[in-house]
Design an enzyme around this catalytic site. Sequence first.
Site, mmCIF file in Angstrom:
data_model
loop_
_atom_site.group_PDB
_atom_site.id
_atom_site.type_symbol
_atom_site.label_atom_id
_atom_site.label_comp_id
_atom_site.label_asym_id
_atom_site.label_seq_id
_atom_site.Cartn_x
_atom_site.Cartn_y
_atom_site.Cartn_z
ATOM 1 N N HIS A 153 40.766 40.028 31.427
ATOM 2 C CA HIS A 153 41.179 39.265 32.601
ATOM 3 C C HIS A 153 42.557 38.650 32.368
ATOM 4 C CE1 HIS A 153 40.474 34.921 31.526
ATOM 5 N NE2 HIS A 153 39.505 35.377 30.762
ATOM 6 N N ASP A 213 43.212 32.476 26.213
ATOM 7 C CA ASP A 213 42.242 32.856 27.266
ATOM 8 C C ASP A 213 42.970 33.076 28.589
ATOM 9 O OD1 ASP A 213 40.032 33.276 28.844
ATOM 10 O OD2 ASP A 213 39.347 31.200 28.799
ATOM 11 N N GLU A 262 38.673 36.098 36.970
ATOM 12 C CA GLU A 262 37.519 36.025 36.042
ATOM 13 C C GLU A 262 37.037 34.587 35.941
ATOM 14 O OE1 GLU A 262 35.338 35.287 32.273
ATOM 15 O OE2 GLU A 262 37.240 34.436 32.919
ATOM 16 N N GLU A 263 37.994 33.679 35.937
ATOM 17 C CA GLU A 263 37.650 32.264 35.719
ATOM 18 C C GLU A 263 36.882 31.661 36.898
ATOM 19 O OE1 GLU A 263 37.770 31.106 32.880
ATOM 20 O OE2 GLU A 263 39.499 31.862 31.766
HETATM 21 N N1 TRP Z 1 36.438 33.602 29.768
HETATM 22 C C1 TRP Z 1 35.201 33.273 29.107
HETATM 23 C C2 TRP Z 1 34.674 31.979 29.744
HETATM 24 O O1 TRP Z 1 35.500 31.202 30.181
HETATM 25 C C3 TRP Z 1 35.455 33.033 27.656
HETATM 26 C C4 TRP Z 1 34.272 33.108 26.855
HETATM 27 C C5 TRP Z 1 33.506 32.091 26.427
HETATM 28 C C6 TRP Z 1 33.706 34.294 26.359
HETATM 29 N N2 TRP Z 1 32.514 32.568 25.660
HETATM 30 C C7 TRP Z 1 32.619 33.905 25.612
HETATM 31 C C8 TRP Z 1 34.064 35.629 26.468
HETATM 32 C C9 TRP Z 1 31.871 34.850 24.960
HETATM 33 C C10 TRP Z 1 33.307 36.574 25.815
HETATM 34 C C11 TRP Z 1 32.213 36.181 25.070
HETATM 35 O O2 TRP Z 1 33.478 31.784 29.813
HETATM 36 ZN ZN ZN Z 2 38.433 34.274 29.365
#
Ligand code: TRP
Ligand code: ZN
Length: 317
Positions: free
Chosen positions: A125, A137, A171-172
């Site tokens: 993302h 991120d 994605e967020e």
């Molecule tokens: N973008 C994900 C989120 O904000 C980041 C994340 C948190 C994630 N824990 C994860 C991505 C575990 C992959 C696996 O939730």
């Molecule tokens: Zn992320």
Amino acid sequence: MKLSVSGRTAATGAVAIGVSAVMLLTGGSIAGAAPAPVAAAPDIPVANVKAHLAQLQSIATANGGNRAHGRAGYKASLDYVKAKLDAAGFTTTVQQFTSSGRTGYNLVADWPGGDTNQVVMAGSHLDSVTAGAGINDNGSGSAAILETALAVSRAGYQPTKHLRFAWWGAEELGMVGSRYYVNNLSTANRSKISGYLNFDMIGSPNPGYFVYDDDPAIEKTFKDYFTGLGISTEPETEGDGRSDHAPFENAGVPVGGLFSGADYVKTAAQAAKWGGTSGQAFDRCYHSSCDTSANINDTALDRNSDAVAHAVWELSS
Ligand code: TRP
Ligand code: ZN
Ligand code: CA
């Protein structure tokens, strides 16, 4: 006789001539050779990945400090990635959707060639939260797959399968872009995706080395790479449903990926094998304003970027 790395790199004349010379010297015969082994993935230059992150940081700084869905910094990020891919010979498509009353975009890049009935996808993302620039991120995953795509082009790699890269929007907000993409695939096109690889946070400042424990063959491909580096990994289980692989998994597509940790705390046992600081989060700047270009562990970014390329090469060969 060590010819394996030249197997499918014969797009470059220099390599092909080298092979012939070795063949003559050793009396080997190409006609009698075993099936061409898989070409090795190139080492991804971490400096190039970091240069993309510097650009994403500049984009955030110039656009109110973030690259969030529906904001100018998101579209500018997409334009940056798209221009690099277009110049490298990819066929790019921008897919538009609406979420929370704002327009969102996915960027999909196809590498011409390969069997389009067997598609290997890698995705990340590209949006940040509104609180910050989102460099770990998920500038990290976005930059790593961008540099891997550019490496495919530089190598003139012609895999057996068809390669497709994707940068997801929103994605967020709950994996909106990736879900939109999967929902809008025909059943036939969905069944042609032989695997989806997800990269969301792979340069965490206090890193762990987590491999998604979903499809066993994909998981093994990543684990073998880290074993070769002498690094032990742990299965990523926390993230099931927490990133863009979820819509693919729910649609029956084999998935895998890498993760270097977010807000969970590194244990003493993890610090003993991976270094870093126990009792501290893998990413103390997760979803906050300090997720800047300073919020990256270069070693983790380098290893994970090389692992991305390894898996893309191996799984598409
Ligand atoms: N973008 C994900 C989120 O904000 C980041 C994340 C948190 C994630 N824990 C994860 C991505 C575990 C992959 C696996 O939730
Ligand atoms: Zn992320
Ligand atoms: Ca590297």
